[in-house]
Each structure stands twice: as structure tokens, then as C-alpha cells.
Design a protein around this motif. Sequence first.
Motif, PDB file in Angstrom:
ATOM      1  N   ASN A 179      42.859  43.817  46.267  1.00  0.00           N
ATOM      2  CA  ASN A 179      43.382  42.490  45.933  1.00  0.00           C
ATOM      3  C   ASN A 179      44.832  42.411  46.397  1.00  0.00           C
ATOM      4  O   ASN A 179      45.752  42.363  45.579  1.00  0.00           O
ATOM      5  CB  ASN A 179      43.285  42.239  44.418  1.00  0.00           C
ATOM      6  N   PRO A 180      45.063  42.425  47.718  1.00  0.00           N
ATOM      7  CA  PRO A 180      46.428  42.437  48.220  1.00  0.00           C
ATOM      8  C   PRO A 180      47.215  41.231  47.712  1.00  0.00           C
ATOM      9  O   PRO A 180      46.679  40.136  47.620  1.00  0.00           O
ATOM     10  CB  PRO A 180      46.274  42.406  49.736  1.00  0.00           C
ATOM     11  N   GLY A 181      48.454  41.478  47.370  1.00  0.00           N
ATOM     12  CA  GLY A 181      49.295  40.409  46.852  1.00  0.00           C
ATOM     13  C   GLY A 181      49.247  40.260  45.346  1.00  0.00           C
ATOM     14  O   GLY A 181      50.042  39.523  44.770  1.00  0.00           O
ATOM     15  N   MET A 182      48.299  40.928  44.664  1.00  0.00           N
ATOM     16  CA  MET A 182      48.249  40.839  43.203  1.00  0.00           C
ATOM     17  C   MET A 182      49.362  41.710  42.635  1.00  0.00           C
ATOM     18  O   MET A 182      49.345  42.926  42.782  1.00  0.00           O
ATOM     19  CB  MET A 182      46.896  41.300  42.647  1.00  0.00           C
ATOM     20  N   THR A 183      50.329  41.072  42.012  1.00  0.00           N
ATOM     21  CA  THR A 183      51.439  41.804  41.403  1.00  0.00           C
ATOM     22  C   THR A 183      51.453  41.669  39.886  1.00  0.00           C
ATOM     23  O   THR A 183      52.090  42.462  39.211  1.00  0.00           O
ATOM     24  CB  THR A 183      52.792  41.315  41.959  1.00  0.00           C
ATOM     25  N   ASP A 218      52.961  43.360  34.748  1.00  0.00           N
ATOM     26  CA  ASP A 218      53.678  43.033  35.975  1.00  0.00           C
ATOM     27  C   ASP A 218      53.918  44.350  36.716  1.00  0.00           C
ATOM     28  O   ASP A 218      54.788  45.134  36.339  1.00  0.00           O
ATOM     29  CB  ASP A 218      54.997  42.327  35.652  1.00  0.00           C
ATOM     30  N   PHE A 219      53.104  44.604  37.741  1.00  0.00           N
ATOM     31  CA  PHE A 219      53.191  45.872  38.465  1.00  0.00           C
ATOM     32  C   PHE A 219      54.551  46.053  39.144  1.00  0.00           C
ATOM     33  O   PHE A 219      55.008  47.180  39.321  1.00  0.00           O
ATOM     34  CB  PHE A 219      52.066  45.970  39.503  1.00  0.00           C
ATOM     35  N   VAL A 250      42.341  39.608  35.101  1.00  0.00           N
ATOM     36  CA  VAL A 250      42.535  38.375  35.857  1.00  0.00           C
ATOM     37  C   VAL A 250      43.806  38.504  36.682  1.00  0.00           C
ATOM     38  O   VAL A 250      44.838  38.986  36.180  1.00  0.00           O
ATOM     39  CB  VAL A 250      42.650  37.168  34.889  1.00  0.00           C
ATOM     40  N   ASP A 251      43.750  38.097  37.949  1.00  0.00           N
ATOM     41  CA  ASP A 251      44.940  37.999  38.790  1.00  0.00           C
ATOM     42  C   ASP A 251      45.732  36.804  38.266  1.00  0.00           C
ATOM     43  O   ASP A 251      45.268  35.658  38.350  1.00  0.00           O
ATOM     44  CB  ASP A 251      44.535  37.800  40.250  1.00  0.00           C
ATOM     45  N   GLU A 252      46.921  37.059  37.709  1.00  0.00           N
ATOM     46  CA  GLU A 252      47.676  35.996  37.049  1.00  0.00           C
ATOM     47  C   GLU A 252      48.073  34.884  38.017  1.00  0.00           C
ATOM     48  O   GLU A 252      48.073  33.712  37.653  1.00  0.00           O
ATOM     49  CB  GLU A 252      48.921  36.561  36.364  1.00  0.00           C
TER      50      GLU A 252
END
Length: 192
Positions: A17-21, A95-96, A133-135
Motif C-alpha cells: 500500500n505505497p503512500g500509506m503513512t 502515524d508511521f 483502514v488507510d486513513e
Amino acid sequence: MSINLSKGQRIDLTKTNPGMTKAVLGLGWDTNKYTGGGEIDMDASAFLLHQDGKAKDEKDIVYYNSLIAYGGAVEHTGDNRTGEGAGDDEQIRIDFTKMPAHIHRIGISVTIHDADAKHQNFGQISNAFVRLVDESTGREVLRYDLGEEFSIETAIVFCELYRHGAEWKFQAVGSGFSGGLAAVCRNYGLSV
């Protein structure tokens, strides 16, 4: 499309899920119709674990009495004391980008508040789940339904998120404990 996991399964989170931070872990459950012992107050917690797999002190746990850790790296959105309603009963935001380098793993548990005093256990709980869930997009990435395999346990580690190089992964754990939050604290290295 969300991925449904089984106990023990692992999945890449940030790599696939690139971009999921930022992620939201939604935890939910229902009390079954045979409960009879009054309302069951379930509590979600996050244990922030160091390289040795242990939390070092109270700043490494996020729960209803300590809602934020490490400047918002992990945040509990609040205590739901009844579990009423559909969907998530409690949520933990991650928040990674804010996660300190010394935190290698995050254990997510749910415990029954005052279980021993109220003679309550996970045998009285049904439809327990955790979903991630990807916020930023609101898209459910994965879901893990615990099933009905628990009876006398008063605490369950639902899942763990862990670093693998520069990426984060998710593991469906489903490990039960008797002794409530104190037992999970001891499991993760905290004395109570």
C-alpha cells in the motif's frame, strides 16, 4: 478490496500500500445473547515494543487512561463502555511517519474491564474483529475476525504490527490470556 486474514497470517502493509503513512485500527465486538451479567466494558490497548519485544514503561502503552504516545505516533480515540452500535467500537490511530526508530512492534489487545469482579470472559463475546483502514483514503486494507474459540479468557492480543526493514507488516495473532490487562502488560514486559 479488503483482505480477510486467518490466525497467524501476515501481510505487508506499507509495501503493498505505497503512500500509506497513517492507519486506523478499528476494533469491534458484540456481547452474545447469553451474557446476563450486565454490560461488558471492553478496552483496546496498544503496546509499543522495543527491539527485544518488550515495552519499557508506562509511556509505551496507549489505552483509555493514556490516549497518546510519542507525539501522536499512536492515539486511542476514546473509550466505548458498552460496545453498542454497529462498526468499530474503539479505534487506535497509527502515524508511521511519527513512529520512533526504537519502536519495532505494536501489540494491539482488547481486555474486559473488571472481568473477574463481574464474572465476565470472552465466551460472552461474539463477532470480535480488527480491521485496518488507510486513513488518507478511507479504504479498508484488511480484516481479521477472531471467531468464537475463546471461553475463559479475559484479554486477547488481536494483532501485531511490526517493522521489517523500512516497511511495516501486520500479523493476525488471536492469543488469549486470563488475568485481563495485567496479564497482557506482563506478557509485554511491564510490571503491574
